[in-house]
Write a protein that holds these residues in place. Sequence first.
Motif, PDB file in Angstrom:
ATOM      1  N   SER A 178       0.748  -1.212   0.004  1.00 23.87           N
ATOM      2  CA  SER A 178      -0.042  -0.012  -0.041  1.00 23.87           C
ATOM      3  C   SER A 178       0.775   1.184  -0.096  1.00 23.87           C
ATOM      4  CB  SER A 178      -0.850   0.094   1.171  1.00 23.87           C
ATOM      5  OG  SER A 178      -1.663  -1.282   1.306  1.00 23.87           O
ATOM      6  N   VAL A 179       1.872   1.206   0.800  1.00 23.76           N
ATOM      7  CA  VAL A 179       2.665   2.622   0.773  1.00 23.76           C
ATOM      8  C   VAL A 179       3.632   2.653  -0.519  1.00 23.76           C
ATOM      9  CG1 VAL A 179       4.756   3.397   1.968  1.00 23.76           C
ATOM     10  CG2 VAL A 179       3.165   2.275   3.347  1.00 23.76           C
ATOM     11  N   ILE A 180       3.867   1.556  -1.206  1.00 25.38           N
ATOM     12  CA  ILE A 180       4.600   1.530  -2.543  1.00 25.38           C
ATOM     13  C   ILE A 180       3.772   2.343  -3.446  1.00 25.38           C
ATOM     14  CG2 ILE A 180       5.877   0.338  -4.235  1.00 25.38           C
ATOM     15  CD1 ILE A 180       6.968  -1.322  -2.009  1.00 25.38           C
ATOM     16  N   LEU A 181       2.511   1.510  -3.428  1.00 27.35           N
ATOM     17  CA  LEU A 181       1.518   1.943  -4.565  1.00 27.35           C
ATOM     18  C   LEU A 181       0.904   3.480  -4.168  1.00 27.35           C
ATOM     19  CD1 LEU A 181      -0.885   1.352  -6.507  1.00 27.35           C
ATOM     20  CD2 LEU A 181      -2.352   0.991  -4.278  1.00 27.35           C
ATOM     21  N   VAL A 182       1.109   3.978  -3.022  1.00 29.80           N
ATOM     22  CA  VAL A 182       0.616   5.446  -3.043  1.00 29.80           C
ATOM     23  C   VAL A 182       1.941   6.384  -3.525  1.00 29.80           C
ATOM     24  CG1 VAL A 182       0.037   7.209  -1.474  1.00 29.80           C
ATOM     25  CG2 VAL A 182      -0.883   4.965  -1.198  1.00 29.80           C
ATOM     26  N   ASN A 183       2.915   5.918  -3.209  1.00 31.51           N
ATOM     27  CA  ASN A 183       4.370   6.713  -3.547  1.00 31.51           C
ATOM     28  C   ASN A 183       4.443   6.505  -5.243  1.00 31.51           C
ATOM     29  OD1 ASN A 183       7.429   6.720  -4.384  1.00 31.51           O
ATOM     30  ND2 ASN A 183       7.154   7.727  -2.430  1.00 31.51           N
ATOM     31  N   VAL A 184       4.026   5.485  -5.697  1.00 31.99           N
ATOM     32  CA  VAL A 184       4.198   5.465  -6.997  1.00 31.99           C
ATOM     33  C   VAL A 184       3.087   6.120  -7.740  1.00 31.99           C
ATOM     34  CG1 VAL A 184       3.738   3.982  -9.185  1.00 31.99           C
ATOM     35  CG2 VAL A 184       5.106   3.243  -7.123  1.00 31.99           C
ATOM     36  N   TRP A 185       1.823   6.276  -7.156  1.00 36.11           N
ATOM     37  CA  TRP A 185       0.781   6.977  -7.787  1.00 36.11           C
ATOM     38  C   TRP A 185       1.241   8.483  -7.695  1.00 36.11           C
ATOM     39  CZ3 TRP A 185      -2.406  10.978  -5.178  1.00 36.11           C
ATOM     40  CH2 TRP A 185      -3.416  11.371  -6.081  1.00 36.11           C
ATOM     41  N   TYR A 186       1.813   8.967  -6.609  1.00 39.65           N
ATOM     42  CA  TYR A 186       2.302  10.420  -6.383  1.00 39.65           C
ATOM     43  C   TYR A 186       3.348  10.915  -7.244  1.00 39.65           C
ATOM     44  CZ  TYR A 186       3.935  14.757  -4.212  1.00 39.65           C
ATOM     45  OH  TYR A 186       4.392  15.963  -4.128  1.00 39.65           O
ATOM     46  N   GLY A 187       4.379   9.921  -7.529  1.00 37.60           N
ATOM     47  CA  GLY A 187       5.599  10.379  -8.252  1.00 37.60           C
ATOM     48  C   GLY A 187       5.755   9.952  -9.838  1.00 37.60           C
ATOM     49  N   ALA A 188       4.918   9.131 -10.128  1.00 39.54           N
ATOM     50  CA  ALA A 188       4.942   8.691 -11.548  1.00 39.54           C
ATOM     51  C   ALA A 188       4.761  10.040 -12.285  1.00 39.54           C
ATOM     52  CB  ALA A 188       3.940   7.741 -11.938  1.00 39.54           C
ATOM     53  N   PRO A 189       3.906  11.032 -12.063  1.00 34.94           N
ATOM     54  CA  PRO A 189       3.587  12.068 -13.129  1.00 34.94           C
ATOM     55  C   PRO A 189       4.887  12.939 -13.323  1.00 34.94           C
ATOM     56  CG  PRO A 189       1.653  12.059 -11.582  1.00 34.94           C
ATOM     57  CD  PRO A 189       2.668  10.942 -10.972  1.00 34.94           C
ATOM     58  N   PHE A 190       5.872  12.974 -12.330  1.00 34.74           N
ATOM     59  CA  PHE A 190       7.109  13.919 -12.315  1.00 34.74           C
ATOM     60  C   PHE A 190       7.854  13.062 -13.659  1.00 34.74           C
ATOM     61  CE2 PHE A 190      11.502  13.629 -11.422  1.00 34.74           C
ATOM     62  CZ  PHE A 190      11.793  14.924 -11.621  1.00 34.74           C
ATOM     63  N   PHE A 191       7.853  11.896 -13.647  1.00 36.16           N
ATOM     64  CA  PHE A 191       8.724  10.993 -14.548  1.00 36.16           C
ATOM     65  C   PHE A 191       7.931  11.174 -15.967  1.00 36.16           C
ATOM     66  CE2 PHE A 191      10.204   8.963 -10.765  1.00 36.16           C
ATOM     67  CZ  PHE A 191      11.415   8.700 -11.226  1.00 36.16           C
ATOM     68  N   LEU A 192       6.673  11.182 -15.985  1.00 40.05           N
ATOM     69  CA  LEU A 192       5.888  11.681 -17.175  1.00 40.05           C
ATOM     70  C   LEU A 192       6.118  12.894 -17.937  1.00 40.05           C
ATOM     71  CD1 LEU A 192       3.394  11.326 -19.271  1.00 40.05           C
ATOM     72  CD2 LEU A 192       1.861  12.068 -17.250  1.00 40.05           C
ATOM     73  N   ILE A 193       6.240  13.782 -17.265  1.00 41.96           N
ATOM     74  CA  ILE A 193       6.411  15.135 -17.690  1.00 41.96           C
ATOM     75  C   ILE A 193       7.979  15.267 -18.023  1.00 41.96           C
ATOM     76  CG2 ILE A 193       6.993  16.418 -15.770  1.00 41.96           C
ATOM     77  CD1 ILE A 193       4.577  17.576 -18.415  1.00 41.96           C
ATOM     78  N   MET A 194       8.773  14.805 -17.425  1.00 41.88           N
ATOM     79  CA  MET A 194      10.105  14.900 -17.847  1.00 41.88           C
ATOM     80  C   MET A 194      10.414  13.951 -19.283  1.00 41.88           C
ATOM     81  SD  MET A 194      11.465  16.815 -15.715  1.00 41.88           S
ATOM     82  CE  MET A 194      13.372  16.617 -16.002  1.00 41.88           C
ATOM     83  N   TYR A 195       9.935  12.743 -19.059  1.00 38.66           N
ATOM     84  CA  TYR A 195      10.235  11.905 -20.130  1.00 38.66           C
ATOM     85  C   TYR A 195       9.357  12.279 -21.498  1.00 38.66           C
ATOM     86  CZ  TYR A 195      12.144   8.640 -17.019  1.00 38.66           C
ATOM     87  OH  TYR A 195      12.840   7.969 -15.990  1.00 38.66           O
ATOM     88  N   LEU A 196       8.320  13.181 -21.332  1.00 39.20           N
ATOM     89  CA  LEU A 196       7.521  13.761 -22.395  1.00 39.20           C
ATOM     90  C   LEU A 196       8.346  14.808 -23.151  1.00 39.20           C
ATOM     91  CD1 LEU A 196       4.891  13.690 -24.187  1.00 39.20           C
ATOM     92  CD2 LEU A 196       3.831  15.226 -22.390  1.00 39.20           C
ATOM     93  N   ALA A 197       9.038  15.633 -22.248  1.00 37.61           N
ATOM     94  CA  ALA A 197       9.672  16.692 -22.812  1.00 37.61           C
ATOM     95  C   ALA A 197      10.937  16.185 -23.530  1.00 37.61           C
ATOM     96  CB  ALA A 197      10.359  17.457 -21.838  1.00 37.61           C
ATOM     97  N   ALA A 198      11.493  15.014 -23.071  1.00 40.44           N
ATOM     98  CA  ALA A 198      12.656  14.280 -23.857  1.00 40.44           C
ATOM     99  C   ALA A 198      12.354  13.710 -24.815  1.00 40.44           C
ATOM    100  CB  ALA A 198      13.476  13.249 -22.716  1.00 40.44           C
TER     101      ALA A 198
END
Length: 312
Positions: A178-198
């Motif tokens: 559960s803790v890992i799930l919440v952390n992934v849900w919160y942090g994945a958009p950061f990778f999304l926007i960075m990778y989208l720019a790349a």
Amino acid sequence: MVDVAVQPNRIAPARPAARKSGLKTALKRKSTTAFLMTLPLILLIGILVVYPALYSLHLATLNKSMHKFVGFGNFIFLFKRDTFWLVVKQSCIFALTAVFFKVLLGFIVAHFVHNVPANKQRRWRGMLLVPWVIPPAMSTLAWLWLFDPSYSAFNYTLSLFGIGPVPWLGDANWARFSVILVNVWYGAPFFLIMYLAALKSVPEQLYEAAAIDGANWWQRIWFVTLPMMRNIIAITTLFSLIVTFANFDIVRILTSGGPLDHTHLFATWAFKLGIESGDIPLGASVSLFMFPILAIAAIFILRDVTKRGNEA
């Protein structure tokens, strides 16, 4: 003889001018200008980061009352505790697992958004960035309600299919999940926007050349996209690893380290020892253990990035 005696007097007045020209030359250098412009930030980092780090190192060498120097006594005490090694294990599992899935999901969703027509990308970017924009404490409280043992929305949904109830926060393994799930849900958009720019910076000519050579979609990703995105993947991974290791609010709100200390991380256990138990030096000793682990990870990742930069 007269000319020789007069010559030094003619050269002497030229020295101040040479010094002035040397100062002007130094100020015109880009490196000097960059240093002067970043000097306020360097001073701010020194005040807010370096000084607290050195002070915590000083605290770690004191006893509980902070009146006696004990050297490495706190560290030796921690090495003998099973809970400490459990926290080390959990912190590594939590950070590595969460960062891996954030990288994977961010990469997949970034490709999905990148292939969406340009007039619809803004809408998708806005929706997918919502988890990252919401304050983590607020979003974690919503997840706490979803995991609630009596009124869990997840358990209610699973009961419609004849499954459950699941002890999301009552069992050690489910609590870690559960803790890992919440952390992934919160942090994945950061990778999304960075990778989208790349992805938008990758030349289309490379994909066209690969397609002409007969490369399929997987080969284009492996031989074109990933090599072009290696640096940004490495930097974002390192940044997320540092932030995830130091995560506090998600674990604190969801489980408070339970059940039976099986979800404690360095930050939450240091808070428990230092603030709740009143042993600030011992809490400082726990927090300092993050530094060597993150330093090794930073050296490994940045060395790889530097090596590829030199080769290029």
